[in-house]
Design a protein around this motif. Structure first.
Motif, PDB file in Angstrom:
ATOM      1  N   ILE A  83      31.249  27.229 -62.851  1.00 27.27           N
ATOM      2  CA  ILE A  83      31.375  27.973 -64.108  1.00 27.27           C
ATOM      3  C   ILE A  83      32.558  27.433 -64.906  1.00 27.27           C
ATOM      4  O   ILE A  83      33.636  27.198 -64.351  1.00 27.27           O
ATOM      5  N   ALA A  84      32.366  27.236 -66.198  1.00 26.59           N
ATOM      6  CA  ALA A  84      33.448  26.937 -67.130  1.00 26.59           C
ATOM      7  C   ALA A  84      33.740  28.236 -67.878  1.00 26.59           C
ATOM      8  O   ALA A  84      32.872  28.764 -68.569  1.00 26.59           O
ATOM      9  N   ILE A  85      34.940  28.760 -67.688  1.00 19.77           N
ATOM     10  CA  ILE A  85      35.325  30.048 -68.269  1.00 19.77           C
ATOM     11  C   ILE A  85      36.216  29.823 -69.484  1.00 19.77           C
ATOM     12  O   ILE A  85      37.140  29.011 -69.438  1.00 19.77           O
ATOM     13  N   SER A  86      35.945  30.554 -70.545  1.00 19.59           N
ATOM     14  CA  SER A  86      36.850  30.636 -71.691  1.00 19.59           C
ATOM     15  C   SER A  86      37.105  32.114 -71.934  1.00 19.59           C
ATOM     16  O   SER A  86      36.172  32.886 -72.135  1.00 19.59           O
ATOM     17  N   LEU A  87      38.387  32.507 -71.877  1.00 24.35           N
ATOM     18  CA  LEU A  87      38.791  33.907 -72.044  1.00 24.35           C
ATOM     19  C   LEU A  87      39.922  33.998 -73.050  1.00 24.35           C
ATOM     20  O   LEU A  87      40.737  33.080 -73.149  1.00 24.35           O
ATOM     21  N   PRO A  88      40.003  35.132 -73.749  1.00 26.71           N
ATOM     22  CA  PRO A  88      41.180  35.350 -74.595  1.00 26.71           C
ATOM     23  C   PRO A  88      42.443  35.257 -73.745  1.00 26.71           C
ATOM     24  O   PRO A  88      42.525  35.860 -72.677  1.00 26.71           O
ATOM     25  N   LYS A 150      28.025  26.165 -65.711  1.00 20.96           N
ATOM     26  CA  LYS A 150      27.439  27.167 -66.610  1.00 20.96           C
ATOM     27  C   LYS A 150      28.598  27.719 -67.443  1.00 20.96           C
ATOM     28  O   LYS A 150      29.697  27.879 -66.946  1.00 20.96           O
ATOM     29  N   LEU A 151      28.347  28.007 -68.703  1.00 23.86           N
ATOM     30  CA  LEU A 151      29.405  28.462 -69.601  1.00 23.86           C
ATOM     31  C   LEU A 151      29.513  29.985 -69.615  1.00 23.86           C
ATOM     32  O   LEU A 151      28.517  30.683 -69.782  1.00 23.86           O
ATOM     33  N   PHE A 152      30.721  30.486 -69.399  1.00 23.20           N
ATOM     34  CA  PHE A 152      31.035  31.910 -69.554  1.00 23.20           C
ATOM     35  C   PHE A 152      32.078  31.961 -70.656  1.00 23.20           C
ATOM     36  O   PHE A 152      33.272  31.789 -70.422  1.00 23.20           O
ATOM     37  N   TYR A 153      31.600  32.126 -71.901  1.00 26.32           N
ATOM     38  CA  TYR A 153      32.459  32.021 -73.080  1.00 26.32           C
ATOM     39  C   TYR A 153      32.665  33.411 -73.671  1.00 26.32           C
ATOM     40  O   TYR A 153      31.814  33.927 -74.390  1.00 26.32           O
ATOM     41  N   ALA A 154      33.792  34.029 -73.346  1.00 23.24           N
ATOM     42  CA  ALA A 154      34.069  35.418 -73.753  1.00 23.24           C
ATOM     43  C   ALA A 154      34.717  35.452 -75.131  1.00 23.24           C
ATOM     44  O   ALA A 154      35.887  35.799 -75.277  1.00 23.24           O
TER      45      ALA A 154
END
Length: 188
Positions: A83-88, A150-154
């Motif tokens: 997973i590729a995570i993008s979070l604030p 898989k992208l988890f783009y918050a």
């Protein structure tokens, strides 16, 4: 690391986002149109669950949807994935005034009852004048090289839950639907 990206909450803003890649427990609930991501917190005793709708929307639907049974189903179906995570940036830190969380009587000199803590035995009614609570959580895993994540783009409103891994008890539940930052302006 953080770079300015758009956050689509109750107000559209530009905020710093952090990015990380690794192997995380993830489930995509097609029926309820949301992603569930579990990330271990530093120390490994707790984890953070992120519930991210597929689309930008109010969190009222997720609030109505959330139940103990559905949480159990999601936890059971989580599988380890790249997973590729993008979070604030900074969602796991916060400064909160406890009165804003509903702890009100403790500040009222007539309503507060701290008699069990009163070493002076009643010379003056004890009450709180001000209390600040600082909480901080650090993610466990460092950024690592993964193939075809898989992208988890918050970049829009989501729910956040912290749970004790040994007991499964929920320790914190919150939502991010407004991220502080400069507002977006229509330049047309």
């Amino acid at each position: 690391q953080g770079d300015l990206r758009t956050f689509l909450g109750t107000k559209y803003t530009k905020i710093p986002m952090m990015h990380r890649a690794g192997i995380y427990r993830h489930y995509e609930d097609m029926e309820n149109m949301l992603q569930v991501l579990e990330v271990d917190l530093k120390g490994g005793n707790m984890s953070m669950l992120l519930l991210l709708p597929f689309h930008v929307e109010s969190l009222s639907r997720l609030d109505r949807l959330l139940s103990e049974e559905l949480m159990a189903k999601w936890l059971e179906r989580l599988t380890e994935q790249s997973i590729a995570i993008s979070l604030p940036n900074g969602i796991v830190q916060g400064l909160t005034q406890l009165a804003a969380l509903g702890l009100k009587d403790a500040w009222d000199q007539k309503m507060a009852d701290f008699s069990g803590l009163d070493a002076m035995k009643g010379q003056e009614a004890l009450h709180l004048r001000d209390v600040l609570h600082w909480s901080s959580m650090e993610l466990e895993e460092e950024d690592e090289q993964v193939e075809k994540p898989k992208l988890f783009y918050a970049d829009h409103s989501f729910l956040l839950l912290v749970r004790d891994k040994a007991s499964g008890a929920l320790l914190l539940m919150g939502a991010l639907d407004l991220a502080e930052g400069p507002g977006l302006h229509d330049e047309l």
